[in-house]
Write a protein that holds these residues in place. Structure first.
Motif: not given
Ligand code: IMP
Ligand code: MG
Length: 187
Positions: A4-26
């Motif tokens: 995983r990427a190092a997340i800069p302090r103060g940033d927060c990531l929330r998954t919107l579309i998972s890897e599995d969903r992306i791959q299935a759609r593509i």
């Protein structure tokens, strides 16, 4: 294990579309495009840098004779705020005359980039010209763009991952995430 990427302090990531969903759609989109262009040679134009991961995965699901080229445009100077003007920063290597061309984009937002590019490439006499985008934020549209294939419609929030960046960070994430910085959710 996924790095995983190092997340800069103060940033927060929330998954919107998972890897599995992306791959299935593509995979589905690849099958659809393969049916639509059956028997033809397809020339894919990838918009750098954001669409590079999408291109790489989409290519693997195309059962067609394909060629690829790359173009770079800039409309975002830095971070998440658009400047409104589009500049060509790297042109194509090959002419488009008589080819069936498909523009590959990561995300359709205001429409300024794709509107500019569509008309630029149309002036180079392709046999056909279509657009595929992985993500679409329809609520943000300023200029109309007619897109032929859309992976996911998403709400009006700034997203990163799967090729998309915030100040060149987070492109390597295998999923699409909403980015919140210490200033809150970006738009
Ligand atoms: P448009 O010209 O406003 O449609 O924006 C298109 C370009 O802006 C995309 O190709 C992206 O590079 C960038 N962009 C738009 N929305 C986002 C986002 O939510 N995250 C990251 N980049 C974005
Ligand atoms: Mg882009």
């Amino acid at each position: 294990m996924t790095q995983r990427a190092a997340i800069p302090r103060g940033d927060c990531l929330r998954t919107l579309i998972s890897e599995d969903r992306i791959q299935a759609r593509i995979r589905e989109m690849g099958a659809q495009i393969s049916r639509d262009y059956a028997g033809k040679q397809l020339h894919l134009i990838c918009i750098l840098k954001g669409a590079s991961m999408f291109l790489a995965d989409l290519l693997r699901y195309l059962e067609l004779d394909v060629s690829i080229d790359f173009i770079a445009l800039s409309s975002y100077k830095k971070g998440s705020t658009t400047t409104g003007e589009v500049q060509l920063t790297k042109d194509l290597d090959f002419p488009l005359d008589g080819r069936d061309v498909l523009i590959v984009e990561d995300i359709l937002d205001t429409g300024l980039t794709l509107n500019y590019l569509y008309h630029l490439l149309l002036s180079r006499s392709p046999r056909s010209l279509k657009i595929v985008t992985l993500l679409d934020k329809p609520s943000r549209r300023v200029q109309p763009v007619s897109v032929d294939y859309v992976g996911f419609e998403i709400p009006d929030a700034f997203v990163v991952g799967y090729g998309l960046d915030y100040g060149e960070q987070y492109r390597q994430l295998p999923e699409v995430c909403v980015l919140e910085t210490s200033e809150g959710v970006l738009k």
